[in-house]
Motif scaffolding. Structure first.
Motif, mmCIF file in Angstrom:
data_model
loop_
_atom_site.group_PDB
_atom_site.id
_atom_site.type_symbol
_atom_site.label_atom_id
_atom_site.label_comp_id
_atom_site.label_asym_id
_atom_site.label_seq_id
_atom_site.Cartn_x
_atom_site.Cartn_y
_atom_site.Cartn_z
ATOM 1 N N SER A 151 0.823 -1.207 0.000
ATOM 2 C CA SER A 151 0.000 0.000 0.000
ATOM 3 C C SER A 151 0.859 1.260 0.000
ATOM 4 C CB SER A 151 -0.923 0.011 1.229
ATOM 5 O OG SER A 151 -0.157 0.002 2.421
ATOM 6 N N SER A 152 2.154 1.109 0.311
ATOM 7 C CA SER A 152 3.073 2.238 0.342
ATOM 8 C C SER A 152 3.714 2.439 -1.029
ATOM 9 C CB SER A 152 4.165 2.003 1.398
ATOM 10 O OG SER A 152 5.217 2.927 1.242
ATOM 11 N N THR A 153 3.607 3.662 -1.551
ATOM 12 C CA THR A 153 4.228 4.004 -2.841
ATOM 13 C C THR A 153 5.742 3.817 -2.780
ATOM 14 O OG1 THR A 153 2.495 5.615 -3.294
ATOM 15 C CG2 THR A 153 4.527 5.844 -4.541
ATOM 16 N N LEU A 154 6.343 4.224 -1.659
ATOM 17 C CA LEU A 154 7.804 4.135 -1.520
ATOM 18 C C LEU A 154 8.270 2.690 -1.408
ATOM 19 C CD1 LEU A 154 8.520 7.183 0.798
ATOM 20 C CD2 LEU A 154 9.233 6.892 -1.570
ATOM 21 N N PHE A 155 7.460 1.832 -0.809
ATOM 22 C CA PHE A 155 7.818 0.410 -0.742
ATOM 23 C C PHE A 155 7.849 -0.184 -2.142
ATOM 24 C CE2 PHE A 155 6.491 -4.057 -0.653
ATOM 25 C CZ PHE A 155 7.445 -4.603 0.193
ATOM 26 N N ARG A 156 6.806 0.105 -2.937
ATOM 27 C CA ARG A 156 6.755 -0.418 -4.302
ATOM 28 C C ARG A 156 7.901 0.141 -5.139
ATOM 29 N NH1 ARG A 156 1.275 0.827 -3.876
ATOM 30 N NH2 ARG A 156 1.374 2.346 -5.558
ATOM 31 N N HIS A 157 8.195 1.428 -4.953
ATOM 32 C CA HIS A 157 9.302 2.039 -5.693
ATOM 33 C C HIS A 157 10.632 1.394 -5.303
ATOM 34 C CE1 HIS A 157 11.998 4.928 -7.489
ATOM 35 N NE2 HIS A 157 12.512 5.215 -6.306
ATOM 36 N N SER A 158 10.840 1.163 -4.009
ATOM 37 C CA SER A 158 12.097 0.565 -3.534
ATOM 38 C C SER A 158 12.266 -0.839 -4.093
ATOM 39 C CB SER A 158 12.122 0.532 -2.003
ATOM 40 O OG SER A 158 12.039 1.831 -1.477
ATOM 41 N N LEU A 159 11.169 -1.601 -4.092
ATOM 42 C CA LEU A 159 11.211 -2.961 -4.630
ATOM 43 C C LEU A 159 11.488 -2.931 -6.134
ATOM 44 C CD1 LEU A 159 10.830 -5.769 -3.376
ATOM 45 C CD2 LEU A 159 8.425 -5.672 -4.050
ATOM 46 N N ARG A 160 10.827 -2.024 -6.815
ATOM 47 C CA ARG A 160 10.996 -1.870 -8.266
ATOM 48 C C ARG A 160 12.432 -1.470 -8.591
ATOM 49 N NH1 ARG A 160 8.062 2.591 -8.998
ATOM 50 N NH2 ARG A 160 6.159 1.423 -8.597
ATOM 51 N N LEU A 161 12.964 -0.509 -7.848
ATOM 52 C CA LEU A 161 14.326 -0.029 -8.066
ATOM 53 C C LEU A 161 15.348 -1.129 -7.804
ATOM 54 C CD1 LEU A 161 16.183 2.446 -8.642
ATOM 55 C CD2 LEU A 161 16.168 2.877 -6.183
ATOM 56 N N THR A 162 15.133 -1.868 -6.731
ATOM 57 C CA THR A 162 16.061 -2.961 -6.372
ATOM 58 C C THR A 162 16.119 -4.011 -7.474
ATOM 59 O OG1 THR A 162 15.554 -2.613 -4.025
ATOM 60 C CG2 THR A 162 16.599 -4.703 -4.628
ATOM 61 N N ILE A 163 14.945 -4.433 -7.950
ATOM 62 C CA ILE A 163 14.891 -5.461 -8.996
ATOM 63 C C ILE A 163 15.512 -4.939 -10.294
ATOM 64 C CG2 ILE A 163 13.309 -6.773 -10.480
ATOM 65 C CD1 ILE A 163 11.453 -6.998 -8.030
ATOM 66 N N THR A 164 15.233 -3.688 -10.639
ATOM 67 C CA THR A 164 15.761 -3.103 -11.879
ATOM 68 C C THR A 164 17.282 -3.010 -11.832
ATOM 69 O OG1 THR A 164 13.739 -1.783 -12.011
ATOM 70 C CG2 THR A 164 15.543 -1.178 -13.487
ATOM 71 N N ILE A 165 17.814 -2.550 -10.692
ATOM 72 C CA ILE A 165 19.278 -2.455 -10.547
ATOM 73 C C ILE A 165 19.918 -3.841 -10.601
ATOM 74 C CG2 ILE A 165 21.106 -1.936 -8.865
ATOM 75 C CD1 ILE A 165 19.555 0.556 -8.093
ATOM 76 N N ALA A 173 14.738 1.262 -16.707
ATOM 77 C CA ALA A 173 13.993 2.128 -15.780
ATOM 78 C C ALA A 173 12.584 2.389 -16.307
ATOM 79 C CB ALA A 173 14.734 3.446 -15.573
ATOM 80 N N PHE A 174 12.487 2.673 -17.596
ATOM 81 C CA PHE A 174 11.198 2.980 -18.209
ATOM 82 C C PHE A 174 10.271 1.754 -18.163
ATOM 83 C CE2 PHE A 174 8.449 3.276 -21.992
ATOM 84 C CZ PHE A 174 7.826 4.484 -21.726
ATOM 85 N N LEU A 175 10.799 0.607 -18.530
ATOM 86 C CA LEU A 175 9.987 -0.620 -18.549
ATOM 87 C C LEU A 175 9.572 -1.027 -17.139
ATOM 88 C CD1 LEU A 175 12.005 -2.659 -21.220
ATOM 89 C CD2 LEU A 175 9.699 -1.716 -21.493
ATOM 90 N N ALA A 176 10.489 -0.887 -16.190
ATOM 91 C CA ALA A 176 10.173 -1.268 -14.806
ATOM 92 C C ALA A 176 9.046 -0.402 -14.249
ATOM 93 C CB ALA A 176 11.420 -1.133 -13.933
ATOM 94 N N ASN A 177 9.088 0.899 -14.522
ATOM 95 C CA ASN A 177 8.038 1.787 -14.016
ATOM 96 C C ASN A 177 6.688 1.513 -14.665
ATOM 97 O OD1 ASN A 177 9.901 3.311 -12.388
ATOM 98 N ND2 ASN A 177 8.506 5.032 -12.606
ATOM 99 N N HIS A 178 6.729 0.904 -15.834
ATOM 100 C CA HIS A 178 5.484 0.606 -16.544
ATOM 101 C C HIS A 178 4.895 -0.744 -16.131
ATOM 102 C CE1 HIS A 178 2.547 0.358 -19.758
ATOM 103 N NE2 HIS A 178 2.863 1.595 -20.122
ATOM 104 N N PHE A 179 5.764 -1.711 -15.803
ATOM 105 C CA PHE A 179 5.269 -3.075 -15.587
ATOM 106 C C PHE A 179 5.454 -3.630 -14.169
ATOM 107 C CE2 PHE A 179 6.208 -2.926 -20.217
ATOM 108 C CZ PHE A 179 4.925 -3.199 -20.687
ATOM 109 N N LEU A 180 6.382 -3.103 -13.394
ATOM 110 C CA LEU A 180 6.618 -3.642 -12.042
ATOM 111 C C LEU A 180 5.871 -2.803 -11.008
ATOM 112 C CD1 LEU A 180 10.450 -4.485 -12.121
ATOM 113 C CD2 LEU A 180 8.523 -6.042 -12.416
ATOM 114 N N TRP A 181 4.702 -3.274 -10.625
ATOM 115 C CA TRP A 181 3.868 -2.590 -9.625
ATOM 116 C C TRP A 181 3.819 -1.089 -9.886
ATOM 117 C CZ3 TRP A 181 8.273 -5.416 -7.902
ATOM 118 C CH2 TRP A 181 8.010 -6.763 -7.686
ATOM 119 N N PRO A 182 3.348 -0.706 -11.074
ATOM 120 C CA PRO A 182 3.348 0.720 -11.423
ATOM 121 C C PRO A 182 2.553 1.560 -10.425
ATOM 122 C CG PRO A 182 1.923 -0.522 -12.902
ATOM 123 C CD PRO A 182 2.675 -1.529 -12.104
ATOM 124 N N SER A 183 3.040 2.749 -10.201
ATOM 125 C CA SER A 183 2.404 3.657 -9.237
ATOM 126 C C SER A 183 1.637 4.729 -10.008
ATOM 127 C CB SER A 183 3.480 4.292 -8.353
ATOM 128 O OG SER A 183 2.896 5.082 -7.361
#
Length: 735
Positions: free
Chosen positions: A388-402, A525-535
């Motif tokens: 439910s946290s935007t920052l949690f989803r972003h952190s998870l998305r960023l970690t996987i992308t990196i 980065a672009f693909l991850a923001n579109h497909f990995l738990w997009p916010s």
């Protein structure tokens, strides 16, 4: 041209860029002179990594924040070097560290920048993996670079301790002037008022940001013994009040133009005054920015007199009784304008003569309550460990992308694998729109900067000239980071090419790899923001709407309390006003982010925009009530007033319940015609008294009539607005 250069160099962005450029160049030049370029370069990296955490704040918070950042970047680098040789430890550590560092953003703005710095440090650690004593030395040099940057920043602070605030205040005055100009535009016959209100909403987002920057520094460092602090505080408080007064001129402009269509001079006089109010502030802004002594032109009093004469002519030409309603409306406008002139004079006096503590009049009490508190508690982090946290989803998305970027770099033996990671860290943001924009800007900047730099290297072979161009490029690159990322990326790329042009013979190959790395990083980065738990922003719109409606509701409640109790304006009132302004800006910022997303995610865009406008208009109407009650000797609040305010509050409660998908209570409809009749009855009574020759205190009656007209009009308007908010909210939730 010279004026433009001076204007550019005298900004906080350029000053910050100058600080990091000096902090990075001095170590490189100094240690290169002694034949230890690598040591100087590592110290410069430490300064680069630490620089983002130096955000507007008190001196104490600056020192603590930058020191913690320096420690964190050196520690993160050291740990990566220690665990890298052991794959079974390295990968779990790498994933957890990226996730944890990214989650630091839950602690606020400074923590977000500390997180960014630490992620940059981890990414660049792969540029050269050290072993043994070397990794300790490298980490220590990074820490030293961070502390050296802090030293440079403190020197700038002590040389010109108030310059940052003066620049911010000057910008705030300019934006406030722009807001007054837009309010003046509303008085143009047949004006596109929808477009004007839209511009006001955009401007509110900018004003919110600059108000927050000023509060963070001015209030945190406020000391009653400092003459300059008092001066700037008087100016800032007055600017906020000017903004409230500007918002208070909430009238039905179509009705006004129709009413005065045979007497256009009255409205033209008011419009001319509104424009001159804005022009006065604009001149003051330039004076403050250029550090010139301000000499007011004193034309505003003439403008007030012109408006007063126009009102008198209108009353004489139309007849006292027939013109009474129009005169009450115009008198209210005149009194608002008088208050604006009074506030502007306070601001002008603060920069042209010795200030008086009387101008504060106790308004410096409870200042710390106007700062947004930061809670560095484990519970804050734990509360955000959910989807439910935007920052949690972003952190998870960023970690996987990196992690994916790192694996791809290894699998395909990229020449500079760390550039992929750096690109992802720099570009990737919680929102889709900003990530997309920065992706395209980064690619454009990398290609353009590379081509320009190669062209220069082809023609110039003098290392001193190239070094000078490298320093200029990094200075300009950092100067544009917050204003134009495309230009910033161009200059940063030029800097990198110039540095490699000095250090290596195969610079063409290096930039070729950098372009490939950038393309891979931006694509991921672009693909991850579109497909990995997009916010997607439409998921957050109800939250911003609830906050904006609630803030408006609280502001109206504080106005009602003030009307009923009278006395001094309370801290609660001022806090409610501040929050109402902030939340309408946040709602508009959310709308702007939504507008950057794919069309398929913008289905609710018209309803969101309409609700933003309705909330802004509700705030304007409430401010009209609050300002009138503050600046006039009013009668006791009537029972009808309290009933209507309760009904509006109930409507807003219903809108919030709809957003929460909860059942609503249907309140009894307020008979708006009964409210309008109250004013008509007052007029009829006065006419009868005049005919019968009944003596009466004319001035007292005029004030009573004016109060009745404004209060009743705003109450009717508030009821209509709150009902429209409920209706539009229903449409939003049904779509």
């Amino acid at each position: 041209m010279i004026n433009q250069i001076q204007k550019f160099t005298d900004t906080s962005y350029f000053t910050n860029a100058l600080k990091i450029t000096i902090a990075a160049v001095i170590p490189v030049l100094l240690f290169s002179f002694f034949g230890n370029f690598q040591i100087g370069f590592t110290i410069a990296l430490g300064a680069f990594f630490t620089y983002p955490s130096d955000i507007p704040s008190s001196l104490k918070d600056k020192i603590k924040g930058v020191t913690v950042t320096a420690f964190l970047i050196s520690g993160a680098n050291l740990l990566v070097n220690i665990v890298y040789p052991y794959s079974w430890i390295f990968y779990p550590f790498f994933v957890l560290s990226i996730f944890f560092l990214s989650m630091l953003s839950v602690f606020g703005k400074r923590a977000t920048m500390v997180s960014f710095s630490a992620l940059l440090s981890v990414s660049l650690a792969f540029a050269h993996i050290n072993t043994g004593w070397e990794m300790v030395l490298h980490s220590s040099l990074l820490f030293a670079g961070g502390l050296f940057y802090l030293l440079i920043s403190l020197i700038f602070n002590f040389i010109r301790p108030y310059r940052y605030l003066e620049i911010q205040i000057a910008e705030c005055i300019k934006l406030t002037a722009k807001y007054l100009k837009l309010r003046g535009d509303l008085w143009v016959p047949n004006a596109d008022r929808k477009a004007i209100i839209e511009k006001q909403l955009y401007l509110q987002v900018e004003l919110n940001d600059i108000h927050q920057n000023i509060r963070e520094v001015l209030i945190s460092d406020y000391s009653g013994s400092s003459n300059q602090n008092r001066r700037l505080l008087i100016v800032f408080i007055s600017l906020v009040e000017i903004l409230e007064l500007a918002l208070s001129t909430s009238f039905d402009h179509n009705k006004l133009h129709k009413k005065f269509e045979k007497h256009p001079q009255v409205l033209l006089s008011y419009q001319n005054l509104a424009y001159n109010l804005a022009a006065s502030l604009k001149r003051l802004s330039k004076s403050v920015k250029n550090k010139n002594k301000f000499v007011p032109k004193n034309t505003l009093i003439k403008d007030l007199n012109s408006l007063e004469l126009a009102i008198a002519d209108y009353s004489t030409n139309l007849g006292k009784i027939k013109a009474s309603e129009g005169v009450f409306m115009l008198t209210t406008m005149l009194q608002y304008a008088e208050k604006q002139v009074e506030k502007i004079k306070i601001v002008q006096r603060a920069f042209s003569t010795a200030i008086s503590s009387y101008d504060l009049k106790g308004r410096d009490k409870d200042l710390e309550k106007f700062l947004t508190p930061q809670y560095y508690l484990w519970s804050t982090l734990i509360e955000n460990l959910s989807f439910s946290s935007t920052l949690f989803r972003h952190s998870l998305r960023l970690t996987i992308t990196i992690l994916i970027g790192f694996i791809i770099s290894k699998a395909f033996s990229f020449h500079n694998e760390y550039w992929v990671l750096l690109t992802i860290v720099v570009i990737m943001r919680p929102g889709y729109g900003l990530t997309k924009t920065r992706s395209f800007d980064r690619i454009f900047g990398t290609i353009t900067g590379g081509l320009i730099a190669f062209g220069i290297l082809y023609l110039v072979h003098n290392n001193i000239v190239i070094s000078s161009l490298a320093i200029l490029s990094i200075l300009l690159g950092f100067s544009f980071t917050n204003t134009n990322y495309k230009i910033s990326a161009t200059f940063v790329t030029m800097y990198i090419v110039f540095i490699y042009g000095i250090l290596t013979p195969n610079v063409g190959e290096v930039i070729q790899y950098r372009i490939i790395d950038t393309l891979v990083g931006t694509s991921l980065a672009f693909l991850a923001n579109h497909f990995l738990w997009p916010s997607w922003e439409f998921l957050h719109i109800p939250i911003y709407l609830k906050k904006s409606i609630k803030a408006n509701q609280n502001y109206l409640k504080q106005i009602s309390i003030f009307y009923n109790k009278k006395g001094e304006v309370s801290t609660s009132y001022r806090l409610a006003r501040k929050n109402a302004f902030i939340e309408i800006g946040n709602l508009m910022a959310s709308f702007l982010r939504m507008a950057q997303e794919p069309k398929s995610k913008q289905k609710q865009l018209p309803q969101v925009y309409k609700l933003a406008v309705l909330n802004h208009t509700l705030l304007s109407s409430s401010a009209s009530l609050g300002t009138y009650i503050q600046s006039h000797k009013t009668s006791s609040a009537s029972k009808a007033f309290n009933v209507v305010v309760d009904a509006v509050t109930k409507n807003l409660d219903n809108a919030i319940s709809i957003l929460k998908e909860e059942p609503i209570d249907v309140n009894e409809n307020i008979n708006k015609y009964d409210l309008a009749l109250r004013f008509t009855e007052l007029k009829n009574i006065r006419e009868r008294e005049l005919k019968e020759g009944i003596p009466i205190d004319e001035e007292a009656f005029q004030l009573k009539m004016q109060e009745a007209q404004l209060i009743i009009e705003q109450l009717i308007w508030l009821v209509n607005l709150s009902e429209n908010i409920v209706k539009t909210t229903k449409l939003l939730m049904q779509s």
